[in-house]
Write a protein that holds these residues in place. Structure first.
Motif, mmCIF file in Angstrom:
data_model
loop_
_atom_site.group_PDB
_atom_site.id
_atom_site.type_symbol
_atom_site.label_atom_id
_atom_site.label_comp_id
_atom_site.label_asym_id
_atom_site.label_seq_id
_atom_site.Cartn_x
_atom_site.Cartn_y
_atom_site.Cartn_z
ATOM 1 N N ARG A 205 0.839 -1.202 0.000
ATOM 2 C CA ARG A 205 0.000 0.000 0.000
ATOM 3 C C ARG A 205 0.873 1.250 0.000
ATOM 4 N NH1 ARG A 205 -3.355 -0.924 5.418
ATOM 5 N NH2 ARG A 205 -1.406 -1.986 5.863
ATOM 6 N N GLY A 206 0.346 2.316 -0.552
ATOM 7 C CA GLY A 206 1.091 3.574 -0.491
ATOM 8 C C GLY A 206 0.975 4.177 0.899
ATOM 9 N N LYS A 207 1.885 5.086 1.201
ATOM 10 C CA LYS A 207 1.826 5.898 2.423
ATOM 11 C C LYS A 207 1.688 5.095 3.720
ATOM 12 C CE LYS A 207 0.690 10.231 0.418
ATOM 13 N NZ LYS A 207 0.081 11.503 0.562
ATOM 14 N N GLN A 208 2.499 4.037 3.846
ATOM 15 C CA GLN A 208 2.542 3.332 5.126
ATOM 16 C C GLN A 208 3.704 3.906 5.934
ATOM 17 O OE1 GLN A 208 1.741 -1.155 4.752
ATOM 18 N NE2 GLN A 208 2.472 -0.609 2.738
#
Lengths: 342, 272
Positions: free
Chosen positions: A50-53
Motif C-alpha cells: 500500500r502507499g503511504k505506510q
C-alpha cells in the motif's frame, strides 16, 4: 508514571491471501491466532505494498500476512552480504520482515511496510533450492544459502518452526551449506535436533550499550551468549558476527570490554569463524529511510557513497578493521576473522 | 493531533457538532473548535470525493491530521445489530472491485468488519452480502489516501438497517449517532496520539526562517528540499538553531551562479 501502550499487540490482524487459505500452515496459524481479526485479501501486495505506510509505526503493531510466494524463490546475494568466500551465494525469503527492529536494519528501506509476510508454500522453496543446487554456476563448490536474510528465522521459531524445517532439508541435501543468522536467545526449539555439519548458525552480537540503543526488542547480550553456548555445546557450527560495529564516543573501550565478555563466555577454539563489518546500506534504501525522519540518529550522520552503497568513510572503515583485528587476534587466529570489504 | 471528522449527512453531523461544541467557519464551510474539525460531504461517491478534496486542500499542513469518517451503514443479518458501531478494516468499491485497507494500529474495543461501497442503496436485504454497505467510504479513502498516510484514515460505521430500508425518513439517524457518542469521543481521544503525526525535526521558527530565505534567494525546488534535509541533519547532530545561517544569507544574489555557489557553501557548512 506508568506508561500505557496505546498500540494494538503484534498480529492483532491476520491478512490472508485467497491462494493461501488452503495450506495447512494457514489453518494452523488461524487456529493459533483465533482472537485476531482475520481479513481476507486477494493478493498480499494489496496490503504489504500500500502507499503511504509508516514502517516504524507499523513495527509497534505488526500484522501478519499469509501469502503464497510466486517465483523467483531464490535470489543471488548482493555485495552488501558477506559471502565468506562462497561464490554460489544465494538467499531466500520464506519470511519477510523481522520481529526485531534494529535501527541500522536495511529492511525498513527495502520494504514499504513493517508488517510481516509469511509464505506458506514452503515446498516450493525447497524445490527451487534443489534446482539451483543442480544448476549452480560453480559446480565444484557447494551452494551457500542464507535463509534468514530478510528476517530472523530463529526468533520466529516458536511461531512457525521454519529453521527446523530448513535444517531437516539440509540434512538430506548434498552440496548445500545453510546459514541461519539470528540475534535470538531462543535455542530451546532446536536443542533436540542432532547437529548438522553443513548448517552454520550465526549469532550477531553487540555490546549491551549498542543493543540498548540500536537493537530494539532484541534479547540482551547475556541471553544471546547463553544461546550461543548451548549451540556450541550441542555440537553445532557457530559463527559470530560483529556487524555492524557502531562508532560512537569511546566505542573502542566498550568493544574491548564486550569482546572480553564474549570470549569469557565462549571458548574461541569452538567458534568456526567471525565476521566483522561496519554500517552499510544500499543508498536507495538509506534515502528512503531518511525521508521518513526516523528517530534513530544513525540516519542523520555523514556517510560516503561508494557505488550503490552508503557507508562510513574509508578512513573510519579502516580504523574499525584495524582495531577489531588487533583485539580479536588476541583471542583467535587472524584467518578465522573475515571482514566486509567496502 | 488534529481530527477531521467527515459525515455524509447533516443528521449524522449534528449530534457530534453539539457534543463537541463545534462552530461553523463560513469561509471553509467546516465546523471547528480547537483541533477538531467536521465537514459534511453529501451522499454518494462523486459528491464525497469532491468535498474531501476541497476540505483537505483547505489545510495548509496535513502532517498532524487524522481523518475520521463517521456514518450509518447497512449491516448484514444476523452478525450485526442496529445501533452497533463497527471499525472498518477493508473497503471494496463494488463498481470497480478496488480494495482499500486502512491501517488499524491504535487499540480499540469495537468489532471490525469489511465494507462495500455501492452506487445505489441496497434495499432488498443483505442476502449474500456479509459485510457493511455504504455509499461513500471507498471514494473518501481513494481521495484522502493521496493526502494522508493509511494509519490516519479511520472509518466508523453505525448499523442503521439490515439493507432492507425502503424509506430513509423512518430512520432516526441523530439518535443512532447519539447512542454511540461516548465511544466516538473516547476514540477521538485515542486518535489524538501525537505518535501518529508526521515527525517534525526543525522548530516552526526554523522552518519559517528557512522558507523565507529559500524564497528570497530563489533556490530551486531540488535545492530547497536538499537544504531542508541538510538542516535537519545539522539540527539532530548539533541541536543548534538555524539562525546561525544568517551570515550566509547576507550575500546579495544577482545571478544563478551566485545562488548556486551560496547553496553549496551552506550545504558544506551544514554537513561539517
Amino acid at each position: 508514571m506508568k506508561s500505557v501502550n496505546s498500540f494494538l499487540p503484534n498480529f492483532s490482524h491476520l491478512y490472508v491471501e485467497e491462494n493461501a487459505s488452503d495450506y495447512p500452515l494457514t489453518h494452523e496459524l488461524l487456529k493459533r491466532y483465533s482472537n485476531s481479526v482475520f481479513v481476507p485479501i486477494k493478493d498480499y501486495k494489496t496490503v504489504f505494498n500500500r502507499g503511504k505506510q509508516n514502517f516504524q509505526l507499523q513495527k509497534r503493531s505488526m500484522k501478519l500476512i499469509l501469502a503464497v510466494k510466486k517465483p523467483p524463490f531464490i535470489y543471488h546475494a548482493s555485495s552488501v552480504q558477506q559471502n565468506s568466500g562462497f561464490r554460489n551465494h544465494y538467499y531466500i525469503t520464506p519470511l519477510i520482515n523481522c520481529l526485531y527492529n534494529c535501527d541500522y536494519c536495511f529492511l525498513q528501506g527495502m520494504y514499504p511496510s513493517g508488517n510481516m509476510v509469511l509464505f506458506v508454500n514452503s515446498n516450493d522453496f525447497f524445490s527451487a533450492v534443489g534446482d539451483k543446487i543442480q544448476k549452480r554456476s560453480f559446480s565444484s563448490e557447494p551452494l551457500f544459502l542464507s535463509v534468514s536474510y530478510n528476517t530472523d528465522l530463529i526468533a520466529f521459531e516458536n511461531i512457525v518452526p521454519l529453521s527446523r524445517a530448513w535444517i531437516d532439508y539440509c540434512k538430506q541435501t548434498e552440496d548445500l551449506i545453510l546459514e541461519i543468522r539470528t540475534k535470538s536467545a531462543l535455542f530451546q526449539p532446536l536443542e533436540n535436533i542432532t547437529p548438522v555439519q553443513n548448517v552454520l548458525l550465526v549469532w550477531t552480537l553487540s555490546p549491551q550499550k549498542v543493543i540498548d540503543v540500536h537493537e530494539n526488542n532484541t534479547p540482551t547480550l547475556e541471553r544471546r551468549l547463553k544461546a550461543v553456548w548451548k549451540a556450541i555445546a550441542g555440537g553445532w557450527n557457530v559463527r559470530l558476527c560483529f556487524d555492524p560495529v557502531i562508532i560512537y564516543e569511546n566505542w573502542q573501550r566498550d568493544y574491548v570490554i564486550f569482546l572480553k565478555q564474549v570470549f569469557a563466555a565462549l571458548a574461541a577454539d569452538n567458534i568456526k569463524d567471525i565476521t566483522v563489518g561496519v554500517f552499510r546500506m544500499n543508498k536507495g534504501f538509506f534515502h528512503r529511510i531518511r525521508k521518513q525522519k526516523p528517530l534513530s540518529k544513525i540516519y542523520y550522520s555523514r556517510y560516503e557513497i561508494y557505488g550503490d552503497i552508503a557507508t562510513l568513510p574509508s578512513e573510519e572503515q579502516k580504523m574499525v578493521r584495524e582495531f577489531m583485528a588487533e583485539v580479536l587476534t588476541t583471542y583467535l587466529p587472524r584467518e578465522k576473522i573475515l571482514f566486509w570489504d567496502g | 493531533m488534529r481530527i477531521l471528522i467527515l459525515t455524509a449527512l447533516k443528521a449524522e453531523a449534528e449530534p457530534i457538532i453539539n457534543a463537541l461544541k463545534l462552530v461553523k467557519n463560513k469561509t471553509r464551510q467546516i465546523y471547528e473548535k480547537d483541533n477538531l474539525f467536521l465537514a459534511i460531504t453529501g451522499v454518494g461517491s462523486i459528491k464525497a470525493a469532491g468535498r474531501v478534496e476541497q476540505v483537505l486542500n483547505s489545510f495548509v499542513y496535513l502532517g498532524d491530521v487524522l481523518l475520521l469518517n463517521i456514518g450509518i451503514a447497512g449491516g448484514p443479518q444476523p452478525i450485526t445489530s442496529i445501533g452497533e458501531m463497527i471499525m472498518v478494516n477493508k473497503i471494496i468499491k463494488a463498481k470497480s472491485g478496488n480494495i482499500y485497507l486502512p491501517d488499524i494500529l491504535i487499540k480499540h474495543d469495537l468489532p471490525e468488519m469489511g465494507l462495500v461501497t455501492v452506487e445505489d442503496s441496497v434495499v432488498n436485504g443483505s442476502g449474500d452480502i456479509h459485510c457493511l454497505v455504504d455509499m461513500e467510504s471507498a471514494s473518501i479513502f481513494k481521495v484522502a489516501a493521496d493526502y494522508l498516510p493509511v494509519h490516519r484514515l479511520v472509518f466508523l460505521k453505525i448499523v442503521s438497517d439490515y439493507m432492507n430500508c425502503q424509506d430513509w425518513t423512518t430512520l432516526d439517524i441523530p439518535e443512532l449517532i447519539r447512542m454511540n457518542l461516548g465511544k466516538i469521543l473516547s476514540l477521538i481521544e485515542l486518535f489524538r496520539n501525537p505518535m501518529l503525526a508526521e515527525r517534525k525535526i526543525l522548530t516552526s521558527r526554523d522552518i519559517e526562517f528557512l522558507k523565507r530565505k529559500v524564497k528570497e534567494k530563489r533556490f530551486s525546488v531540488t535545492q530547497s528540499l536538499k537544504l531542508f534535509e541538510s538542516a535537519e541533519d545539522y539540527y539532530i547532530r548539533t541541536g543548534k538553531q538555524l539562525t546561525i545561517l544568517e551570515r550566509f544569507f547576507k550575500q546579495n544574489i544577482n545571478y544563478k551562479c551566485e545562488r548556486n555557489r551560496l547553496y553549496h557553501e551552506i550545504c558544506q557548512f551544514l554537513s561539517t
